[in-house]
Scaffold this active site. Structure first.
Site, PDB file in Angstrom:
ATOM      1  N   SER A 107       0.877  -1.408   0.183  1.00 21.97           N
ATOM      2  CA  SER A 107      -0.172   0.090  -0.089  1.00 21.97           C
ATOM      3  C   SER A 107       0.803   1.387  -0.041  1.00 21.97           C
ATOM      4  O   SER A 107       1.808   1.319   0.804  1.00 21.97           O
ATOM      5  CB  SER A 107      -0.874   0.169   1.327  1.00 21.97           C
ATOM      6  N   GLY A 108       0.494   2.063  -0.827  1.00 21.97           N
ATOM      7  CA  GLY A 108       1.378   3.441  -0.946  1.00 21.97           C
ATOM      8  C   GLY A 108       2.608   3.403  -1.922  1.00 21.97           C
ATOM      9  O   GLY A 108       3.139   4.175  -1.901  1.00 21.97           O
ATOM     10  N   THR A 112      -1.385   2.463  -8.066  1.00 18.51           N
ATOM     11  CA  THR A 112      -2.570   3.108  -8.836  1.00 18.51           C
ATOM     12  C   THR A 112      -2.142   4.230  -9.620  1.00 18.51           C
ATOM     13  O   THR A 112      -2.397   4.477 -10.835  1.00 18.51           O
ATOM     14  CB  THR A 112      -3.633   3.709  -7.583  1.00 18.51           C
ATOM     15  N   ASN A 157      -1.395   5.653   3.157  1.00 16.58           N
ATOM     16  CA  ASN A 157      -1.730   6.184   1.834  1.00 16.58           C
ATOM     17  C   ASN A 157      -2.891   6.886   1.906  1.00 16.58           C
ATOM     18  O   ASN A 157      -4.022   6.399   2.434  1.00 16.58           O
ATOM     19  CB  ASN A 157      -1.737   4.995   0.748  1.00 16.58           C
ATOM     20  N   SER A 160      -5.513   5.327  -0.655  1.00 16.85           N
ATOM     21  CA  SER A 160      -5.175   3.990  -0.757  1.00 16.85           C
ATOM     22  C   SER A 160      -6.500   3.207  -1.501  1.00 16.85           C
ATOM     23  O   SER A 160      -7.765   3.283  -1.149  1.00 16.85           O
ATOM     24  CB  SER A 160      -5.134   3.354   0.457  1.00 16.85           C
ATOM     25  N   SER A 161      -6.053   2.356  -2.483  1.00 21.12           N
ATOM     26  CA  SER A 161      -7.164   1.460  -3.193  1.00 21.12           C
ATOM     27  C   SER A 161      -7.736   0.353  -1.989  1.00 21.12           C
ATOM     28  O   SER A 161      -6.801  -0.392  -1.921  1.00 21.12           O
ATOM     29  CB  SER A 161      -6.794   1.039  -4.560  1.00 21.12           C
ATOM     30  N   GLY A 384       0.142  -5.947  -2.891  1.00 22.80           N
ATOM     31  CA  GLY A 384       1.249  -6.717  -3.035  1.00 22.80           C
ATOM     32  C   GLY A 384       1.062  -7.676  -1.597  1.00 22.80           C
ATOM     33  O   GLY A 384       0.269  -7.352  -0.809  1.00 22.80           O
ATOM     34  N   GLU A 386       1.607  -8.742   1.842  1.00 24.96           N
ATOM     35  CA  GLU A 386       1.550  -7.908   3.122  1.00 24.96           C
ATOM     36  C   GLU A 386       1.691  -8.706   4.279  1.00 24.96           C
ATOM     37  O   GLU A 386       1.573  -9.713   4.672  1.00 24.96           O
ATOM     38  CB  GLU A 386      -0.095  -7.465   3.251  1.00 24.96           C
TER      39      GLU A 386
HETATM   40  N1  LIG Z   1       5.252   8.002  -9.809  1.00 22.66           N
HETATM   41  C1  LIG Z   1       5.114   8.761  -9.153  1.00 22.66           C
HETATM   42  N2  LIG Z   1       5.341  10.118  -9.044  1.00 22.66           N
HETATM   43  C2  LIG Z   1       4.927  11.008  -7.894  1.00 22.66           C
HETATM   44  N3  LIG Z   1       4.202  10.602  -6.891  1.00 22.66           N
HETATM   45  C3  LIG Z   1       3.786   9.352  -6.857  1.00 22.66           C
HETATM   46  C4  LIG Z   1       4.148   8.272  -7.761  1.00 22.66           C
HETATM   47  N4  LIG Z   1       3.658   7.279  -7.384  1.00 22.66           N
HETATM   48  C5  LIG Z   1       3.013   7.332  -6.535  1.00 22.66           C
HETATM   49  N5  LIG Z   1       3.017   8.682  -5.965  1.00 22.66           N
HETATM   50  C6  LIG Z   1       2.768   9.177  -4.583  1.00 22.66           C
HETATM   51  O1  LIG Z   1       2.335   8.199  -3.690  1.00 22.66           O
HETATM   52  C7  LIG Z   1       0.951   8.058  -3.209  1.00 22.66           C
HETATM   53  C8  LIG Z   1       0.409   6.674  -3.244  1.00 22.66           C
HETATM   54  O2  LIG Z   1       0.551   6.101  -4.541  1.00 22.66           O
HETATM   55  P1  LIG Z   1      -0.620   5.069  -4.895  1.00 22.66           P
HETATM   56  O3  LIG Z   1      -2.017   5.389  -4.623  1.00 22.66           O
HETATM   57  O4  LIG Z   1      -0.436   4.876  -6.404  1.00 22.66           O
HETATM   58  O5  LIG Z   1      -0.294   3.864  -4.140  1.00 22.66           O
HETATM   59  P2  LIG Z   1      -0.894   2.297  -4.139  1.00 22.66           P
HETATM   60  O6  LIG Z   1       0.410   1.426  -4.422  1.00 22.66           O
HETATM   61  O7  LIG Z   1      -1.887   2.307  -5.317  1.00 22.66           O
HETATM   62  O8  LIG Z   1      -1.535   2.280  -2.742  1.00 22.66           O
HETATM   63  P3  LIG Z   1      -2.571   1.435  -2.301  1.00 22.66           P
HETATM   64  O9  LIG Z   1      -2.269  -0.182  -2.536  1.00 22.66           O
HETATM   65  O10 LIG Z   1      -2.695   1.935  -1.143  1.00 22.66           O
HETATM   66  O11 LIG Z   1      -3.631   1.827  -3.186  1.00 22.66           O
HETATM   67  C9  LIG Z   1       0.143   8.842  -4.525  1.00 22.66           C
HETATM   68  O12 LIG Z   1      -1.057   9.289  -3.939  1.00 22.66           O
HETATM   69  C10 LIG Z   1       1.255   9.951  -4.757  1.00 22.66           C
HETATM   70  O13 LIG Z   1       1.351  11.056  -3.939  1.00 22.66           O
END
Ligand SMILES: Nc1ncnc2c1ncn2[C@@H]1O[C@H](COP(=O)(O)OP(=O)(O)OP(=O)(O)O)[C@@H](O)[C@H]1O
Length: 958
Positions: A107-108, A112, A157, A160-161, A384, A386
């Protein structure tokens, strides 16, 4: 890719396959850190992309970057999520097959974001027709809607999805995105009713309260303040500065209209959302019999209104339970705890099924109604591995899912490797790897796996608890090498496992799960009574979600575990038929801080993402492989045979090249179209040699280029000079011709003039005569006589004789006048004397003629006389003349007269010298004599013995 190898010490290698110490986790982390500190967040492991969340905008997702990666060979540019997207797209278009991109990470970590970037890349770079723009917009706008209902702020996050997502993007034969399909997995329903400290419920609740129009809220019976709702305030962070719910509401509202939501849909949808909030605020109290009662039915009424049910029916369903006996139904009241459970179960079920309805609704707007064949690229954004301090049923499901995906990855990677060796005709090199099928079987095997045991425990009659489930596990899978409990562990391991826990040895490492809540979560029970209410409610969305058929069916609905297992197996079926690409996301620290790389946090993820294992598998064969053409193109300068051009087949060129560089046989293999290099060091040495030779090459290329430029310039100048010369020569020739023409005319006229020179003036001779005249006059300048005696004169042409004569006379006259003006008085006198001489001697005396040129001078004679009364007169002649005999000494009676007349004649002052005593005279040249004058009684002249002449005169009385 090879382009950055020279800077590998500073920025690390951009493909982990090129790490020398590929089995070392530290080397792996070092490489990631180096790159991260240079803001290089992407690194490959072969074709798998590792992405580290930068937590800051890096400016690497611009339009120009998208253009840069469009249609470029995968390894030509630095690693990027666009390269993965583009590669999948190109392969799909050229091979007309389906692809998927699996994005995983905790997560984070940025999953996404990565999937959004890919979607944007397709939206921008794929060809597009006007009619299909709506499909593209729907694909893009489905995201904010799904995020509003499926994402929430967590400690890890802010967005977070809370569900797994698989999205198919469909492309037509021209590569235009024409539609899509979304499948969601395991939405975290428990969040609807409970949030940890610092976390929030799903965004949509807060967005509705913050941004919803006042009338809408009034209709739904809601207040703006989220603190008023129990389901929104348990995390104590309903308002968060990093989230702008009001703005997000606007985005979501406008997205709804694009993805075909009607006003009725929205009314029903928000009726459900509001009902969930009202549900949370229902308070139960225990009555006298220990049964649950609702003292304030205010919330019940709102729910009843919004869902279209009778309040009393709802109230009864929340506080009573229907038990079906063989023939009749018995309604028994619920305890306070069970009522709370029933309420929360209803909230979770309502939200969970509404989310599924929402996904289906979005799908119906994304569906492409034209049934021609499509190719697809699937985007799988899934949780991923956990591992927390306390791991429950959710982690169990998530980690099971990751085991399945890992199996797919290993199989596909190995298969791809094998396929490549086969197609390249290289001997198959077996790769040692851990096959995690054994763990998958442990979890999913029918009747024997953990999920089956859990299901059995859920349905068996009698009191089943989480502990009894654990005991069943010990009994049935206790011997499995990847399973352990406190009882089964040795004395060492025992301390680390609790009484309610079991441990699984996953491919990525061991995880200890607490069985508490496994049964309840797996059952996900919604009391039949409540189900009936929902099936019969008037809210059309809920009626679609809760079908009456469900009530009528005697079969027990599948448990959550089994549902998840089934959906995973259909997901794998979907994936297995597609070509894979992988993105592994890593978060660099737990505090969401930019530029902070926490080794411990990263190491943990590398392990659980299985990156080392993947790298090991990828490196088991060859570290590097490239098409002959690409390899030759890059390194051809290292061998004189291949530089600058190799004209034979590229394979032979590569063979010649590596022979020249000195590759050892164990370092490489040559396939049909590719060279395979076993060790990174071989490639690095080649790259270093290339870097070294580059300088020489550059100098050579520069020289050639300059030479080329020089030659070009020279040719240009030469052409210009030739042209100039030609023009100049032309001009000269024209001038010459003109001159000649003119000269011919002149000559002709001259000749004509010459022929007619003696004729009277006419046009025929006019010019000639002018010329002759002019010429004569000009010439005459140099021939005019210089003095009166010069009688020469330039002979004139016939026509000028008169003029010449006149000129001659004028000239003579002029000369005479000039001569006369120049004659001095002295000369005049002399000339007069000459005239007299002429009168006297001309024709009478010889030698006269010669004497004419001899000028008379006054200096030749002088006269001396004494101061006494003697008559001696000495005429001195010039001593220069050798022939002179000497001075004449005269004695004359009339000395005064003679001297005076002589003086007048000579007309010269100081002509007469009157001496006293004596005078000197010349006897002959060089011989002098003296005359002494004296007085005496009588006049006498005598010469004494020494030759001296003495003149005695008588002194006269004065
Ligand atoms: N390539 C990137 N460039 C800049 N900031 C990023 C990038 N990827 C992620 N972030 C930052 O990290 C935060 C978390 O990313 P994201 O929501 O894609 O994580 P995730 O892996 O989908 O988490 P979850 O599993 O909780 O949904 C985003 O809101 C953004 O602020």
């Amino acid at each position: 890719m090879e382009g950055t190898l020279t800077a590998r010490d500073r920025v690390g290698v951009q493909d982990f396959v090129l790490l020398d110490a590929y089995t070392s986790e530290s080397a792996f982390v070092d490489n990631l850190r180096k790159r991260f500190s240079e803001n290089l967040i992407y690194t490959y492991i072969g074709t798998l992309l590792v992405s580290v969340n930068p937590y800051q905008e890096l400016g690497i997702y611009t339009m120009s970057q998208m253009e840069l990666y469009q249609g470029v060979n995968f390894f030509e540019l630095p690693p990027h999520v666009y390269a993965i997207a583009d590669n999948a797209y190109r392969m799909m278009c050229s091979e007309l097959n389906n692809h998927f991109i699996l994005i995983s990470g905790e997560s984070g970590a940025g999953k996404t974001e990565a999937s959004k970037k890919i979607l944007q890349y397709f939206a921008v770079t794929c060809p597009m027709t006007e009619s299909l723009q709506i499909a593209r917009d729907r694909l893009l706008l489905s995201n904010p809607v799904l995020e509003a209902f499926g994402n929430a702020k967590t400690l890890r996050n802010d967005n977070s999805s809370r569900f797994g997502k698989y999205m198919d993007i469909q492309f037509d034969f021209q590569g235009i995105p024409v539609g899509g399909h979304i499948i969601s997995y395991l939405i975290e329903k428990s969040r609807v009713v409970y949030q940890n400290q610092g976390e929030r419920n799903f965004h949509i609740f807060y967005q509705l309260l913050a941004g919803g129009e006042a009338e809408r809220l009034a209709y739904l019976g809601l207040e703006r303040d989220p603190q008023l709702y129990k389901y929104l305030s348990q995390g104590h962070c309903a308002k968060d500065s990093s989230i702008n719910d009001k703005n997000d509401w606007k985005t979501v509202s406008s997205a709804f209209s694009v993805i075909d939501f009607t006003e009725a849909d929205l009314e029903n949808l928000f009726g459900i959302i509001a009902s969930v909030l009202h549900l949370g605020n229902i308070c139960f109290q225990e009555d006298d019999q220990g049964c649950a009662a609702v003292p304030d039915t205010h919330e019940i009424k709102w729910i009843a209104k919004l869902l279209g049910v009778y309040p009393s029916v709802l109230l009864e369903a929340l506080t009573h339970r229907k038990i079906e006996a063989k023939t009749e139904e018995v309604i028994c009241p619920l305890t306070l705890e069970l009522s709370v459970y029933a309420r929360d179960a209803m909230a979770k079920a309502v939200y969970g099924r509404t989310f599924t309805w929402l996904v289906n609704k979005i799908n119906s707007s994304l569906v492409n109604k034209d049934f021609t064949q499509k190719t697809v690229i699937g985007l799988l954004d899934i949780y991923g591995f956990e591992v927390f301090d306390k791991n429950g049923f959710e982690q169990f499901c998530i980690n099971y899912c990751n085991e399945k995906l890992q199996q797919l990855l290993i199989e596909r990677t190995l298969k791809a490797e094998q396929a490549e060796y086969e197609s390249e005709g290289i001997e198959w090199e077996p790769i040692q790897y851990f096959n995690n099928k054994i763990i998958c079987d442990l979890v999913e095997e029918r009747h024997k796996g953990i999920i089956s045991i859990l299901d059995e425990e859920c349905i068996r009659p009698g009191p089943a608890t989480d502990l009894s489930f654990l005991e069943k596990l010990e009994e049935k899978v206790g011997q499995h090498a990847h399973f352990q409990t406190r009882k089964l562990a040795g004395p060492k391991g025992r301390k680390r496992i609790g009484w309610m826990e079991f441990r699984l040895f996953h491919y990525a490492g061991e995880v200890t799960y607490c069985t508490k809540g496994f049964l309840e979560k797996n059952n996900d029970l919604l009391y039949r009574h409540l189900k009936e209410v929902l099936c019969r409610c008037e809210n059309s969305i809920l009626r679609e979600c809760f079908l009456v058929a469900e009530l009528e069916s005697r079969r027990r609905p599948p448990t959550v575990g089994t549902q998840f297992k089934n959906s995973l197996s259909s997901l794998l079926e979907i994936l297995i038929s597609k070509e894979p690409s992988y993105i592994r996301c890593i978060k660099p620290n737990e505090r969401k801080e930019p530029s902070k790389f926490d080794d411990f946090v990263v190491r943990h993820q590398i392990k659980y993402l299985g990156l080392m294992e993947h790298l090991r598998v990828r490196r088991a064969g060859f570290a590097y492989r490239r098409k002959y053409e690409h390899f030759l193109q890059r390194y051809k300068s290292l061998c004189p045979d291949t530089w600058p051009h190799w004209h034979g087949p590229p394979g032979e060129g590569v063979e010649r090249l590596i022979k020249y560089i000195g590759y050892k046989p164990e370092e490489y293999k040559l396939g049909k179209t590719k060279i395979f290099i076993r060790f990174p060091r071989t490639l690095f040495a080649t790259e270093d040699a290339f870097e070294f030779s580059k300088h020489q090459l550059v100098a050579r290329i520069q020289a050639t280029y300059k030479g080329c430029l020089g030659r070009r310039e020279y040719v240009k100048r030469r052409e210009a000079a030739t042209k100039l010369e030609a023009h100049w020569r032309g001009a000269l020739a024209r001038k010459q011709v003109k001159r000649r023409k003119w000269a011919v005319q002149i000559i002709r006229r001259f000749i004509n003039g010459f022929i007619n020179r003696n004729k009277p003036l006419s046009p025929d001779n006019e010019e000639f005569l002018v010329f002759v005249r002019k010429n004569y006059i000009l010439n005459l300048r140099y021939h005019v006589p210089k003095n009166v005696l010069d009688k020469s004169w330039l002979k004139p042409p016939g026509i000028l004789e008169t003029a010449s004569d006149l000129l001659r006379r004028m000239c003579t006259r002029n000369l005479v006048r000039k001569y006369c003006c120049g004659v001095t008085a002295e000369r005049k006198a002399m000339m007069q004397q000459k005239v007299v001489t002429s009168d006297i001697f001309r024709g009478k005396k010889e030698g006269y003629a010669e004497s004419l040129n001899e000028p008379f001078v006054n200096t030749r004679i002088g006269v001396s006389t004494s101061n006494l009364s003697d008559g001696i007169l000495v005429i001195h002649v010039s001593p220069e003349n050798n022939k002179q005999k000497g001075d004449a000494i005269l004695l004359c009676e009339h000395v005064f007269e003679v001297v005076t007349k002589l003086t007048m004649l000579v007309n010269k002052e100081n002509f007469v010298n009157v001496v006293q005593g004596s005078l000197q005279f010349y006897i002959s040249p060089g011989k002098e004599g003296t005359i002494v004058f004296d007085t005496g009684p009588e006049e006498q002249i005598y010469k004494d013995k020494n030759g001296q002449l003495t003149v005695v005169s008588v002194r006269r009385k004065s």
